[in-house]
Design an enzyme around this catalytic site. Structure first.
Site, short mmCIF file in Angstrom:
data_model
loop_
_atom_site.label_atom_id
_atom_site.label_comp_id
_atom_site.label_asym_id
_atom_site.label_seq_id
_atom_site.Cartn_x
_atom_site.Cartn_y
_atom_site.Cartn_z
N CYS A 19 -7.64 -22.41 11.89
CA CYS A 19 -8.55 -23.53 12.04
C CYS A 19 -9.19 -23.55 13.41
CB CYS A 19 -7.80 -24.85 11.86
SG CYS A 19 -7.00 -24.99 10.27
N TYR B 52 -9.33 -9.83 16.45
CA TYR B 52 -10.25 -10.18 15.37
C TYR B 52 -10.73 -11.62 15.38
CZ TYR B 52 -11.82 -11.47 10.69
OH TYR B 52 -12.53 -11.96 9.63
N GLY C 162 -12.92 -21.33 10.47
CA GLY C 162 -12.62 -22.03 9.23
C GLY C 162 -13.89 -22.45 8.53
N ASN D 278 -4.57 -26.85 14.54
CA ASN D 278 -4.74 -25.42 14.27
C ASN D 278 -3.37 -24.76 14.42
OD1 ASN D 278 -5.97 -22.66 16.28
ND2 ASN D 278 -5.53 -22.66 14.12
N GLY D 279 -2.93 -24.07 13.38
CA GLY D 279 -1.63 -23.39 13.47
C GLY D 279 -0.77 -23.73 12.29
P1 AMP Z 1 -8.55 -5.71 3.99
O1 AMP Z 1 -9.76 -5.43 3.20
O2 AMP Z 1 -7.57 -6.60 3.26
O3 AMP Z 1 -7.87 -4.48 4.53
O4 AMP Z 1 -8.99 -6.58 5.25
C1 AMP Z 1 -9.43 -5.98 6.42
C2 AMP Z 1 -10.71 -6.60 6.89
O5 AMP Z 1 -10.59 -8.02 6.93
C3 AMP Z 1 -11.07 -6.12 8.26
O6 AMP Z 1 -12.42 -5.68 8.20
C4 AMP Z 1 -10.94 -7.32 9.16
O7 AMP Z 1 -12.07 -7.45 9.98
C5 AMP Z 1 -10.82 -8.51 8.24
N1 AMP Z 1 -9.66 -9.36 8.57
C6 AMP Z 1 -8.51 -9.02 9.14
N2 AMP Z 1 -7.68 -10.08 9.25
C7 AMP Z 1 -8.33 -11.13 8.73
C8 AMP Z 1 -8.02 -12.52 8.57
N3 AMP Z 1 -6.86 -13.01 8.97
N4 AMP Z 1 -8.96 -13.32 8.01
C9 AMP Z 1 -10.12 -12.82 7.61
N5 AMP Z 1 -10.47 -11.52 7.73
C10 AMP Z 1 -9.60 -10.68 8.29
#
Ligand code: AMP
Length: 487
Positions: free
Chosen positions: A15, A261, A41, A116-117
């Site tokens: 969040c 990220y 979010g 948030n958390g």
């Molecule tokens: P995946 O397709 O499941 O391997 O997700 C990897 C992709 O999702 C990467 O391109 C990341 O930039 C993005 N990503 C990684 N962690 C998160 C997260 N917690 N929430 C949203 N996107 C994420």
């Protein structure tokens, strides 16, 4: 997120929080701050303001722009004080009563809180509070704060807040609002971020801002004052700003995934620009696992700074070989694997001119389920790339997060089941390498990871969880007896 009292699944919540004190048009300023924090979010958003006599609230599902671009909505939120929240929950119900800030009327007056958390003992506290007769309105763990504050026997809001905080376990940043004060809190280990800013030029004394990230200060023209410290409560009221540190000292464990990220690249966290950190991680990655290639191509937007760092360090030209369509939300929000797959295609397309006949280094920030990487590698090959070498600017994500970043359960994490070489095969890449844990620490200006006292929470990469997880020790009886004591 408490889905059911005995829910064995762990909660997911990421969040953004924002608060202002003594600024004209607090609601409009808060809406701007939330807009800058939209990446934290996108599921729901809300604002609560206080006009000196009454509290006003508007909460809705969807984006900040969907809810707060209407002048009538902003006009219904008068006052110079306000807090706001962006919610990103991928499990549990998307219902209005879960949308924050939460608001309650207490004997001492109104109280609003945005969080948030994740509270890792929320379901235990929830159970204990329900047995005590508390009636929960929502299924969000943040409501635990509201009840703990309500039943506290302390008289001032701040003392009641401290009382509540001493009973919760977890990673959290909070902003809260009462008739008398705006408050900001970070958990004792400082896992989630929170910063303090100042708006000058307010005609009646200083205006103050609390926000998850500095990018929310820039948009409202506030200047950065400092990070709220781990375990610190910042109280902003008519007397000014004061700091309370009610917890015993704990090691600092800021979430390293904010750098990897989650945070916006123009934010500055703990004095380090997120953009610079990402570029440096990319450079480390190039030093650790360079490969002969013709172009370095980022997976936009998440892989861009790391790819720039990789290209600069390796001397391989940086090209935008993948173009992102900005009019689709994050693929992660989509609920099923099928839709998630489609989402990747909607979001990214190959820039053939930069890929055909080339040996490509593809850079992204992380591999979670592997869905994105698999689709992107396939797309880059279909555009004529001769070789595709995937480079990831984080270590393998082998463990779920219980502290506020959405990760699927462990069995769905590709790196929890396969070695990098096996993963390369799964995603169809010619090679795959991740930055090392020490490389990531070095990029953040640390000598490396010290197992005895790692500087960050890196549990998603190491399995070293600094805060008890939800399934660790059901101490309901202890919790109940704690709540039963005269406090
Ligand atoms: P995946 O397709 O499941 O391997 O997700 C990897 C992709 O999702 C990467 O391109 C990341 O930039 C993005 N990503 C990684 N962690 C998160 C997260 N917690 N929430 C949203 N996107 C994420």
């Amino acid at each position: 997120m408490i889905r059911a009292i005995d829910d064995a699944d762990h909660p997911h919540e990421e969040c953004g929080v924002f608060g202002v004190w003594n600024v004209p048009d607090a609601a409009a300023v808060t809406a701007l701050g939330l807009h800058a924090l939209q990446h934290r979010g996108q599921e729901a958003t809300g604002i609560v303001t206080y006009d000196g006599a009454r509290f006003h609230s508007h909460r809705g599902l969807g984006l900040v722009g969907d809810n707060f671009s209407n002048a009538r909505v902003i006009a219904s939120l008068p006052g110079r004080i306000g807090i706001g929240h962006n919610r990103y929950a991928t499990t549990g119900e998307t219902i209005l009563r879960n949308v924050q800030p939460l608001y309650a009327d207490f004997e001492f007056g109104g109280f609003a809180v945005a969080h948030n958390g994740n509270l890792t003992n929320a379901h235990l506290l929830h159970r204990a509070l329900v047995r005590r007769g508390c009636l929960f309105q929502s299924t969000t763990d943040s409501e635990v704060f509201v009840h703990l504050i309500a039943i506290s026997l302390y008289s001032t809001v701040v003392d009641r807040l401290i009382d509540a905080l001493k009973q919760v376990v977890g990673a959290y940043s909070l902003v809260a609002l009462s008739n008398e004060a705006l408050m900001g809190v970070r958990d004792p280990m400082g896992v989630r971020p929170l910063i303090l800013g100042r708006i000058t030029g307010a005609e009646t004394g200083a205006g103050w801002v609390l926000a998850s990230e500095t990018c929310a200060l820039d948009i409202v023209g506030a200047e950065f004052v400092r990070d709220v410290e781990p375990g610190e409560i910042v109280v902003i009221d008519a007397q000014g700003v004061r700091s309370i540190k009610p917890f015993s000292r704990a090691p600092e464990r800021f979430c390293v995934f904010e750098y990897i990220y989650f945070a916006r690249p123009d934010s500055i966290m703990e004095g380090t620009p997120v953009y610079t950190a990402r570029k440096r991680i990319g450079a480390e990655l190039a030093r650790e696992s360079s490969v002969p290639a013709d172009v370095v191509v980022p997976v936009p937007d998440s892989g861009v700074p790391a790819a720039m760092g990789f290209a600069a360090e390796s001397g391989i030209p940086f090209e935008l070989g993948i173009i992102r369509n900005h009019y689709v939300g994050r693929t992660f929000i989509e609920p099923t694997d099928h839709i998630r797959n489609l989402g990747v295609k909607l979001k990214h397309s190959a820039n053939r001119a930069m890929l055909a006949g080339q040996r490509v280094v593809l850079v992204d920030d992380s591999i979670v389920r592997g869905t994105t990487s698999r689709k992107i590698v396939e797309m880059v090959r279909a555009a004529g790339a001769r070789e595709v070498h995937m480079r990831i600017s984080s270590p393998p994500t082998t463990h779920s997060c219980f502290y506020g970043i959405d990760t699927p359960e462990r069995s769905k994490l590709l790196a929890a089941r396969f070695t990098p070489d096996e993963m390369a095969g799964q995603i169809g890449a010619d090679s795959l390498a991740f930055v090392s844990i020490d490389g990531m620490y070095r990029a953040l200006g640390k000598p490396g990871r010290t197992a005895a006292e790692p500087r960050y929470c890196d549990a998603c990469f190491t399995g070293d969880y600094p805060i008890p997880r939800p399934d660790e020790g059901d101490n309901t009886d202890r919790q109940l007896s704690l709540l039963a004591e005269d406090r």
